[in-house]
Design a protein around this motif. Structure first.
Motif, short mmCIF file in Angstrom:
data_model
loop_
_atom_site.label_atom_id
_atom_site.label_comp_id
_atom_site.label_asym_id
_atom_site.label_seq_id
_atom_site.Cartn_x
_atom_site.Cartn_y
_atom_site.Cartn_z
N PHE A 70 29.33 39.11 37.11
CA PHE A 70 29.71 40.18 38.02
C PHE A 70 30.83 41.01 37.41
N ILE A 71 30.82 42.27 37.77
CA ILE A 71 31.81 43.22 37.27
C ILE A 71 32.76 43.59 38.40
N THR A 72 34.04 43.51 38.11
CA THR A 72 35.06 44.05 39.00
C THR A 72 35.53 45.38 38.43
N CYS A 73 35.58 46.40 39.27
CA CYS A 73 36.18 47.65 38.83
C CYS A 73 37.58 47.76 39.42
N ALA A 74 38.58 47.86 38.53
CA ALA A 74 39.97 48.03 38.95
C ALA A 74 40.21 49.54 39.02
N VAL A 75 40.16 50.07 40.22
CA VAL A 75 39.91 51.48 40.43
C VAL A 75 41.08 52.40 40.05
N ALA A 106 30.27 44.77 41.37
CA ALA A 106 30.07 43.99 42.60
C ALA A 106 31.36 43.94 43.40
N VAL A 107 32.48 44.10 42.72
CA VAL A 107 33.80 44.00 43.34
C VAL A 107 34.60 45.24 42.96
N VAL A 108 35.35 45.77 43.93
CA VAL A 108 36.30 46.84 43.60
C VAL A 108 37.70 46.37 43.96
N HIS A 109 38.57 46.45 42.95
CA HIS A 109 39.96 46.01 43.11
C HIS A 109 40.81 47.27 43.29
N CYS A 110 41.44 47.39 44.46
CA CYS A 110 42.14 48.63 44.77
C CYS A 110 43.63 48.45 45.02
N HIS A 111 44.40 49.35 44.45
CA HIS A 111 45.79 49.61 44.83
C HIS A 111 45.75 50.92 45.63
N VAL A 112 46.89 51.29 46.21
CA VAL A 112 46.96 52.63 46.80
C VAL A 112 48.12 53.40 46.18
N GLY A 116 22.07 40.11 26.78
CA GLY A 116 21.09 39.18 27.34
C GLY A 116 21.51 38.57 28.66
N ALA A 117 22.56 39.10 29.27
CA ALA A 117 22.99 38.58 30.57
C ALA A 117 22.52 39.53 31.67
N ARG A 118 22.63 39.05 32.90
CA ARG A 118 22.18 39.77 34.07
C ARG A 118 23.41 40.13 34.89
N ILE A 119 23.41 41.32 35.46
CA ILE A 119 24.49 41.75 36.35
C ILE A 119 24.17 41.26 37.76
N ILE A 120 25.11 40.60 38.39
CA ILE A 120 24.86 40.19 39.77
C ILE A 120 25.64 41.07 40.73
N GLY A 121 25.14 41.19 41.94
CA GLY A 121 25.71 42.10 42.93
C GLY A 121 26.58 41.38 43.95
#
Ligand SMILES: [Zn+2]
Ligand SMILES: [Zn+2]
Ligand SMILES: [Zn+2]
Ligand SMILES: [Zn+2]
Lengths: 304, 304, 304, 304
Positions: C10-15, C48-54, C282-287
């Motif tokens: 899974f991918i986390t985006c640190a926005v 799959a994940v969004v990491h947010c500050h404000v 060769g890996a799969r992205i999970i949601g």
């Protein structure tokens, strides 16, 4: 994550080996009597396990005569000193080639390729508590000698050892040997509890630098018992490395002739020095009874 | 101490190998024409180096016939596509034993033990820019095959390559092979700039976990150039590992037949995928001219 | 022992983070609306994940106003795109000293030391599925800023998160932070399943070389889930490192502004590039659904 | 690639430290006289370097009074025993917070934040051959104490030490501290020959497992001199680890009170045990003269 050092350490003394060392030190035992006595002295000095090869009593040349193994076994068993007996099963996989322009036919001098049953016959006869299983093929040490143990040979020998109730001590000389050992365990050829010796610094296997050593240690399953050694110049530095990494210790004249620069050692002296290092580090030396319990060994009399 | 990734990466395509793969994928090239064409396509896709074995054009079985190497070489040299030619010198060190009860005599089917001059003869004839030198002896892959390269054989072959002006690509399949490679460099058998391929994940050599890989990388001298690959399932994961560790990349049908689960690949497709990964990571792909400069290679016409 | 790469990533985006970056790229979102939109775009691209500050909507300066967190949360929850929301709880532990001759009193400009309840208040209010817990104190990045999280503070905040039913994502910036995280788990402050982010390459925490990274990975318990990232120049190289080591991936404008040399990125572009690398390996992205199942998260509406 | 153990090892004895240990062992020296005498005994036992803190002679509490450092320095210099004097400069960077709900104001009990000039004043006055520089900020050991050394403070103190001609011994408690040390060297704040102490196993810095230790060792530049220790239970195991990894050894009551389970030690006894381990491993203990030559130290009388 704190240092996972081993605090209950057993020492194996590798008493004589098959190296070209008999002429290099008066302390390298040759005859079964000398080998047994040196082993017993090592046990008195603190070794819980003695790993023995045999040699031609006259010439000191390595041998795999069953009568010699039998005599060593009986002498050790007849002594009043308790020790776990570990016999090599590494002989009989020796290949030397012709020359670089004509590798074949193999050089009859030095080549000794026996079948699995024959390579394990002294184990079947003597029923030591442990015997070794060299888990791979490689250019071994100086010279042009190939230590030869193919996968099918290792499966056959390992199965025989397991069927005999003798605990194999897997010897891994490089990372691939450890990998194959895991394969043998997965296939059920070798059963729990698994015992492995990490044999470091033997040309041209795994070098003994700490990065390589830790890569191997990191790949030893946590429910296995391991020991480690290096040869020659670093032999007396490796007991500390083995203990720090969570393992047990092997020293002895098979691996190193010197107790200090320029001072030829006896096996007992090498064991004594290992004891000093291990105890100074804050670990305890365990004896044959605790080793038997840990590795589920059964002390046995010769089958006869 | 920040990540020492390689930002100028060359890709080697291992075009066909000697594996039992010709029947497993229609894309594995067999004839010199097919091999040359697949190599050229790989070069067009981004490979700076093509590493070639030859095969019997009829059966697809591995071969070491010089006429086949010669045809591959000429076809590649005659093409308009620039690429560094790397020929294997790994053939002719194959041993298969009788059986576990009678290892000798060697099994004539599968055993092929040639002398050093013969093993290097196609290199002498074709004068590729690079040829491989498999730096050790080991149980190789599944089955009971021993890849055999003794120290004296490696000294002889390495010396011949150096005298021919062909850059050896040392292939290290375990930590001990890398150690011996350093010995060859120390002895002057192999000269600067040194090129080494870390061959990971081949049973029963070094496994391809990152701890083992980093132990090997930590032992590659900083003035050497290295590349790395793993085979089979992890083949397309390893380009990233190689680049992260500071090395170059090898992919190709010798190592892996699939571009994704269930999808048989061409060499060009494997190279394309490697290019995508490497460039996405922020590195640049370098071509044959930069590789020649880095490794001091001389592009040559066949000696004939 | 074969490469233990992660095949379900899974991918986390640190926005947006709290860095001094709002003026350095037009793509760094400032207002809750911009942050939510950028997060949603990242989710569409594969995060799959969004990491947010404000941030202060006017100035772009980092903020910890609960109304801003609330707006970000609601906007993301109101969108039609499913994504796991991860809010930072890293604010409120900021220390800047006077000067080197007179460190105290603390510099009011830049110092922001809140109590545990206050630092977790937006988490209590918004009930994200995940919130971060920075597991230590260190000189953080350039300048003279100390990221301050003492053991007692971490115990208090961690306990609050656990009581709220919000999964803490432990952030470890050096090996000692990981050690303390294990302590928190041992004390029961953090419960299974444990999630940790290995934050590499932030001056003056753990450098991002592979030896240091592997030392940390080797110390992550096998039943934990981990992710990893590096910042700046190596940010787009680290997804491959994380996957190879068995972990998950974090990218985003908090860590790095560029998708390639000289090309400012959007969050979605960084995620897309990570997807390309991961899938090519060769890996799969999970949601988000699979992440929730793996980490036992509960999707919740704001408590309000 | 063979084990790169150090064969010429110097021992530093950390005589008393600043820990809460004065009441836990009668052997922890408190007064300048006791500290000097214990240091001298340690030197006689084989320590080439003595690392000294000072304590309130009445209470045993840590102190940074210059008159106490001066007395320790003079007593050691007046003795007939040659030893390299190393004074701590770690005091004066102590922070304790209010509580978890109100971290500020700092707790006056335990907080001691001095300026750079003041923190180095005893070094300027006593001119020891070596003084320490703790290269980072972290949660230090049990309790809620933050060891505080910001980048600007370290630059200021390091520059002063260099200008005074006193060799800084960088203390790295985690991988990031080592990274910053390299930065200081790059900036010219610290000059060659560089000396670093790898301080392992202090909560919540780098744990002392061998993987973490080797990651740090792999990142020490090859032209630096390093030493290493761990505290508490593993203190007497670490001399072996340090030597095996190529480094030097630190032991002493600052790090550990016991020479064996349940047996309180003197500094001399800890040094003796380290000597035994090191010599048994095949290394040689070097004395103050060789250390001075290696580190380019100048033995000096007090400036006064
Ligand atoms: Zn043996
Ligand atoms: Zn090949
Ligand atoms: Zn963040
Ligand atoms: Zn100190």
């Amino acid at each position: 994550m704190p240092l996972a050092m081993n605090r209950d350490v057993f020492i194996t003394c590798a008493v004589t080996g098959s190296g070209d060392t008999a002429g290099k030190s008066p302390h390298v035992p040759r005859s079964p009597k000398e080998i047994a006595e040196s082993a017993i002295d090592a046990a008195k000095a603190g070794a819980a396990v003695v790993h023995c090869h045999v040699r031609d009593p006259e010439t000191g040349a390595p041998s795999r005569r069953n009568d010699l193994y039998r005599e060593v076994t009986e002498r050790i068993r007849d002594s009043e000193v308790d020790v776990v007996l570990n016999l090599t099963a590494g002989m009989g996989g020796d290949m030397i080639f012709g020359n670089t322009e004509q590798p074949l036919p193999l050089n009859p001098v030095g080549t000794d390729m026996a079948g699995a049953t024959e390579r394990v016959s002294h184990v079947a006869e003597c029923l030591p508590e442990i015997c070794t299983l060299d888990c791979g093929t490689m250019n071994f040490s100086l010279g042009d000698y190939v230590m030869t143990n193919t996968p099918s040979m290792l499966r056959a020998m390992g199965r025989m050892m397991t069927d005999l109730g003798v605990r194999p001590e897997i010897e891994a000389f490089d990372t691939g040997h450890l990998w194959f050992a895991k394969q043998l365990v997965e296939e059920g050829v070798i059963e729990d509890p698994v015992l492995i010796q990490l044999c470091m610094g033997v040309p041209w296997g795994a070098p003994d630098d700490l990065n390589t050593f830790m890569a191997m240690v990191n790949n030893v399953p946590s429910n296995w018992t391991f020991s480690a050694f290096s040869i020659g110049r670093n032999a007396m530095a490796y007991p500390a490395a083995a203990v720090l990494a969570g393992g047990n210790v092997r020293v002895g004249l098979e691996d190193n002739l010197y107790v200090a620069k320029g001072h030829l050692a006896t096996n007992a002296q090498l064991v004594e020095k290992a004891v000093t290092i291990i105890e100074s580090m804050g670990a305890r030396i365990i004896g044959p009874a605790e080793v038997r319990e840990k590795l589920k060994l059964t002390k046995r009399a010769p089958r006869g």
